[in-house]
Scaffold this motif. Structure first.
Motif, short mmCIF file in Angstrom:
data_model
loop_
_atom_site.label_atom_id
_atom_site.label_comp_id
_atom_site.label_asym_id
_atom_site.label_seq_id
_atom_site.Cartn_x
_atom_site.Cartn_y
_atom_site.Cartn_z
N GLY A 160 -42.91 153.04 -107.93
CA GLY A 160 -41.67 152.33 -108.43
C GLY A 160 -41.75 151.08 -109.34
O GLY A 160 -40.71 150.68 -109.69
N GLU A 161 -42.89 151.10 -110.06
CA GLU A 161 -42.92 149.98 -110.88
C GLU A 161 -42.85 150.61 -112.45
O GLU A 161 -42.64 149.98 -113.42
N ASN A 162 -42.43 151.84 -112.45
CA ASN A 162 -42.07 152.59 -113.66
C ASN A 162 -40.78 151.96 -114.49
O ASN A 162 -39.78 151.89 -113.44
N GLY A 163 -40.88 151.36 -115.76
CA GLY A 163 -39.78 150.92 -116.22
C GLY A 163 -39.82 149.86 -117.01
O GLY A 163 -40.88 149.45 -117.40
N VAL A 164 -38.75 149.37 -117.58
CA VAL A 164 -38.95 147.95 -118.25
C VAL A 164 -38.64 146.85 -117.53
O VAL A 164 -37.81 146.62 -116.51
N PHE A 173 -39.46 141.72 -123.45
CA PHE A 173 -39.54 143.20 -122.56
C PHE A 173 -40.85 143.65 -122.96
O PHE A 173 -41.57 143.49 -123.79
N ALA A 174 -41.12 144.32 -121.91
CA ALA A 174 -42.48 145.10 -121.68
C ALA A 174 -42.17 146.44 -120.51
O ALA A 174 -41.51 146.19 -119.71
N SER A 175 -42.84 147.49 -121.04
CA SER A 175 -42.59 148.67 -120.10
C SER A 175 -43.72 148.92 -119.44
O SER A 175 -45.03 148.73 -119.80
N VAL A 176 -43.86 149.50 -118.21
CA VAL A 176 -44.71 149.87 -117.22
C VAL A 176 -44.69 151.48 -116.90
O VAL A 176 -43.57 151.89 -116.57
N TYR A 177 -45.65 152.21 -117.09
CA TYR A 177 -45.57 153.61 -116.78
C TYR A 177 -46.85 153.82 -115.73
O TYR A 177 -48.09 153.54 -116.29
N SER A 216 -35.54 152.94 -117.40
CA SER A 216 -34.62 151.79 -117.59
C SER A 216 -35.16 150.74 -117.16
O SER A 216 -36.29 150.59 -116.44
N GLN A 217 -34.32 149.62 -117.38
CA GLN A 217 -34.95 148.17 -117.02
C GLN A 217 -34.68 148.20 -115.34
O GLN A 217 -33.57 148.44 -114.78
N ILE A 218 -35.90 147.54 -114.87
CA ILE A 218 -35.82 147.60 -113.43
C ILE A 218 -36.01 146.43 -112.81
O ILE A 218 -35.41 146.21 -111.71
N LEU A 268 -33.39 145.33 -110.15
CA LEU A 268 -32.03 145.47 -110.40
C LEU A 268 -31.81 146.85 -109.79
O LEU A 268 -30.56 147.09 -109.56
N ARG A 269 -32.59 147.61 -108.96
CA ARG A 269 -32.30 148.77 -108.17
C ARG A 269 -31.97 148.52 -106.60
O ARG A 269 -31.14 149.09 -106.15
N THR A 270 -32.77 147.46 -106.08
CA THR A 270 -32.59 147.27 -104.77
C THR A 270 -32.05 146.11 -104.63
O THR A 270 -31.61 145.98 -103.48
N GLY A 271 -31.89 145.22 -105.42
CA GLY A 271 -31.06 144.06 -105.10
C GLY A 271 -32.01 142.82 -104.86
O GLY A 271 -31.89 141.57 -104.72
#
Length: 309
Positions: free
Chosen positions: A137-141, A160-164, A264-266, A280-283
């Motif tokens: 679940g860490e994938n994203g910006v 910003f940094a991205s994680v994949y 996207s930004q997470i 930003l997905r779970t609050g």
């Protein structure tokens, strides 16, 4: 077969533990209702039973075949030069500390130093059971807002940094690659490791023509070992791409479920003008940013798995 037997035994053992703890709680509560025992004993037993049940439920959330695998975490700095490169290095430290907290072994497979500070990119292997399940679940910006230590005027900057993240395939997963589709390059390691590493072209880069994937590895002083690890990393990325395709098809069929935008930004990390890390997905949010940067991200991981797993 042996792994399946071992996995079944773990499920059984954890289920029996949860059942025993709830039985103990029930008995204590009956004694308490009869005027024997204390409320403190009941609450202590309740917390123990709750922890055992939570552990069982968390394992159920990580029931997909790939969840049990080790993980590779790729971190890339975004636009913004030194600011974003420093932020990428902070994220790398966060994941290394998280792995340490959870008794995972880590290997830095590849790292590209930044221009003056931080890193441009890094690949980290997190080795151990359910590493990928926890980190998927860490994938994203990831977005950082802070007063810049690199700005003479000490102004607020956004970086910003991205994680994949993708799973490390094991011997039970077969990924076929045509050697004719691969092209190899060697180069000198750019990271620390002594003069031997930097003088000898031990680092490797492999390109996979059909997918366009490029993988680099400079983990060891042995070019042969780095080639082997790079090939494993490539196979793991190809495997994750197939998993993502399956997830996308499933999401199309289950249109009522909330969509996961992997690119996207997470998460937002705000150090100034206030302190807050918010997913930003779970609050889920916390004002203890230092604890998060020290690797305490379990609340974010669990919230993601509850909502999306």
């Amino acid at each position: 077969m042996l792994k399946q037997i071992s996995e079944t035994k773990k499920w059984t053992a954890e289920y029996e533990e949860a059942r025993q703890k709830t039985d103990d709680l029930r008995v204590l509560f009956e004694f308490f209702e009869a005027g024997e025992g204390s409320g403190e004993e009941v609450m202590t037993s309740y917390r123990v039973a709750e922890k055992a049940i939570d552990k069982l439920e968390f394992r159920k959330m990580l029931s997909k075949e790939e969840d049990r695998l080790s993980a590779i975490v790729n971190i890339n700095s975004g636009a913004g030069g030194t600011e974003s490169q420093d932020w990428a290095e902070m994220l790398m430290r966060m994941y290394l500390r998280w792995a340490e907290r959870n008794s995972y072994k880590t290997n830095v497979l590849d790292i590209q130093d930044g221009d003056g500070a931080g890193i441009k990119s890094a690949s980290i292997e997190v080795e151990g059971e359910y590493a990928f399940g926890n980190l998927k679940g860490e994938n994203g910006v990831h977005r950082l807002v802070r007063l810049s230590p690199f700005d003479a005027n000490h102004k607020r900057h956004t970086s910003f940094a991205s994680v994949y993240t993708y799973p490390v395939i094991d011997e039970n997963i077969q990924i076929e690659i045509n050697p004719a589709d691969l092209s190899w390059d060697t180069f000198r390691s750019s990271g620390p490791g002594g003069q031997n590493v930097n003088k000898v072209e031990s680092a490797v880069r492999v390109r996979h023509a059909p997918s366009g994937l490029v993988v680099e590895c400079q983990e060891t002083r042995s070019q042969g070992q780095n080639r082997e690890k790079a090939l494993t990393m490539l196979k793991s990325q190809l495997y994750e791409i197939e998993l993502r395709k399956k997830r996308e098809k499933l999401q199309e069929m289950e249109s009522t479920k909330k969509k996961i935008e992997w690119g996207s930004q997470i998460r937002s990390y705000v150090f100034h003008p206030y302190k807050m890390v918010k997913d930003l997905r779970t609050g889920v949010e916390t004002s203890n940013v230092q604890l998060v940067m020290d690797g305490d991200i379990d609340d974010f991981i669990k919230a993601f798995l509850i909502e999306f797993a």
